[in-house]
Design an enzyme around this catalytic site. Structure first.
Site, PDB file in Angstrom:
ATOM      1  N   THR A   1      -2.899   3.031   5.006  1.00 28.31           N
ATOM      2  CA  THR A   1      -2.176   3.575   3.865  1.00 28.31           C
ATOM      3  C   THR A   1      -1.230   2.527   3.289  1.00 28.31           C
ATOM      4  O   THR A   1      -0.698   1.674   3.999  1.00 28.31           O
ATOM      5  CB  THR A   1      -1.374   4.828   4.273  1.00 28.31           C
ATOM      6  OG1 THR A   1      -0.549   4.518   5.408  1.00 28.31           O
ATOM      7  CG2 THR A   1      -2.302   5.967   4.643  1.00 28.31           C
ATOM      8  N   ASP A   2      -1.018   2.607   1.964  1.00 24.09           N
ATOM      9  CA  ASP A   2      -0.136   1.667   1.280  1.00 24.09           C
ATOM     10  C   ASP A   2       1.328   1.988   1.552  1.00 24.09           C
ATOM     11  O   ASP A   2       1.667   3.048   2.102  1.00 24.09           O
ATOM     12  CB  ASP A   2      -0.378   1.721  -0.233  1.00 24.09           C
ATOM     13  CG  ASP A   2      -1.767   1.254  -0.632  1.00 24.09           C
ATOM     14  OD1 ASP A   2      -2.362   0.486   0.143  1.00 24.09           O
ATOM     15  OD2 ASP A   2      -2.241   1.644  -1.711  1.00 24.09           O
ATOM     16  N   ARG A   3       2.185   1.088   1.124  1.00 26.87           N
ATOM     17  CA  ARG A   3       3.628   1.299   1.247  1.00 26.87           C
ATOM     18  C   ARG A   3       4.033   2.609   0.567  1.00 26.87           C
ATOM     19  O   ARG A   3       3.650   2.882  -0.565  1.00 26.87           O
ATOM     20  CB  ARG A   3       4.380   0.130   0.610  1.00 26.87           C
ATOM     21  CG  ARG A   3       5.895   0.285   0.642  1.00 26.87           C
ATOM     22  CD  ARG A   3       6.566  -0.896  -0.019  1.00 26.87           C
ATOM     23  NE  ARG A   3       8.013  -0.730  -0.011  1.00 26.87           N
ATOM     24  CZ  ARG A   3       8.888  -1.597  -0.536  1.00 26.87           C
ATOM     25  NH1 ARG A   3       8.432  -2.704  -1.128  1.00 26.87           N
ATOM     26  NH2 ARG A   3      10.177  -1.368  -0.489  1.00 26.87           N
TER      27      ARG A   3
ATOM     28  N   VAL B   1       3.110   5.653   1.297  1.00 27.48           N
ATOM     29  CA  VAL B   1       2.159   6.755   1.485  1.00 27.48           C
ATOM     30  C   VAL B   1       2.372   7.383   2.859  1.00 27.48           C
ATOM     31  O   VAL B   1       2.561   6.688   3.852  1.00 27.48           O
ATOM     32  CB  VAL B   1       0.711   6.245   1.342  1.00 27.48           C
ATOM     33  CG1 VAL B   1      -0.287   7.378   1.611  1.00 27.48           C
ATOM     34  CG2 VAL B   1       0.485   5.669  -0.055  1.00 27.48           C
TER      35      VAL B   1
ATOM     36  N   SER C   1      -5.549   1.833  -2.928  1.00 25.97           N
ATOM     37  CA  SER C   1      -4.911   2.517  -4.067  1.00 25.97           C
ATOM     38  C   SER C   1      -5.880   3.383  -4.872  1.00 25.97           C
ATOM     39  O   SER C   1      -5.555   3.814  -5.987  1.00 25.97           O
ATOM     40  CB  SER C   1      -4.233   1.509  -5.002  1.00 25.97           C
ATOM     41  OG  SER C   1      -3.268   0.753  -4.312  1.00 25.97           O
TER      42      SER C   1
END
Length: 239
Positions: free
Chosen positions: A50-52, A54, A193
């Site tokens: 997961t991205d920053r 999330v 994303s």
């Protein structure tokens, strides 16, 4: 021993899932605690990165550890050291061939949105803001275009580790609960994303643009929504 754990985390406390130098990440913190408490260096393998910002309601990870340590002891130490950031719900010993990333059959993501005027300071890190009116019927028609197998190159950010941009979406729909919009998307896996770009496209672009992008026609993302309202909701395995 081969260990699998199921856990959740507050993405607002981390610079994403994947280990990074000099930054606090989910993987980095779990590996740090296990090393400090049990003097074991591990490599955490997870169902997705997961991205920053999330969040995860359900993340699944596995790792190998050479010492014989009761899984409950690992769970206890992680929950104690990472209280308020990460919560381990289940931890057990699995077959040595288990891989949380490659053996997952599908993942489900939840995206929560509200009109910006309705978001309180206590929700700002957990719900993404909307700045224009949303028509649920139109959103669902656009989401339906993504169902099936497509090349999602134009719905992803560049990722050097990702070689195959083809993904399969099983379902995608939007509902409104009180003053909150919830979009749930289920697929075999997702690119970097990808969810945030899909939702932004459904809000800000027309159906023709979406169809063209899914056919490789057009440009990359013009808009991307914030990570605040995105949650890894479920990871499923055949067994």
């Amino acid at each position: 021993m081969d260990i699998r754990m199921v856990y959740s985390y507050d993405g607002s406390k981390f610079y994403g899932m994947q280990r990074q130098n000099n930054k606090i990440t989910v993987q980095g913190e779990i590996e740090r605690v296990i090393f400090e408490v049990f003097n074991e260096k591990i490599n955490l393998i997870s169902s997705g990165r997961t991205d920053r910002g999330v969040h995860a309601l359900m993340q699944v990870s596995n790792f190998k550890i050479s010492k014989t340590i009761p899984p409950i002891a690992i769970k206890k130490q992680l929950n104690k050291a990472l209280y308020g950031k990460i919560k381990v719900y289940n931890i057990d010993i699995v077959d040595k061939d288990f891989n949380s990333r490659y053996m997952a059959t599908y993942r489900t993501y939840l995206y929560r949105l509200k009109y910006i005027d309705d978001i309180s300071p206590f929700e700002a890190s957990y719900i993404s803001e909307i700045r224009k009116d949303i028509d649920i019927e139109k959103i669902n028609k656009k989401l339906a275009l993504f169902v099936g197998e497509h090349d999602f190159t134009l719905y992803s950010k560049s990722d050097k580790d990702q070689k195959n941009p083809v993904r399969k979406i099983y379902s995608a729909n939007c509902v409104k609960i009180n003053d909150e919009f919830q979009i749930i998307i289920k697929g075999n896996s997702f690119l970097k994303s990808m969810i945030r770009l899909i939702v932004a496209s459904c809000i800000y672009e027309d159906e023709k643009t979406i169809i063209n992008k899914l056919n490789g026609i057009g440009n990359g993302p013009k808009k991307i929504l914030s990570p605040n309202g995105l949650y890894l909701k479920e990871v499923c395995y055949d067994n």
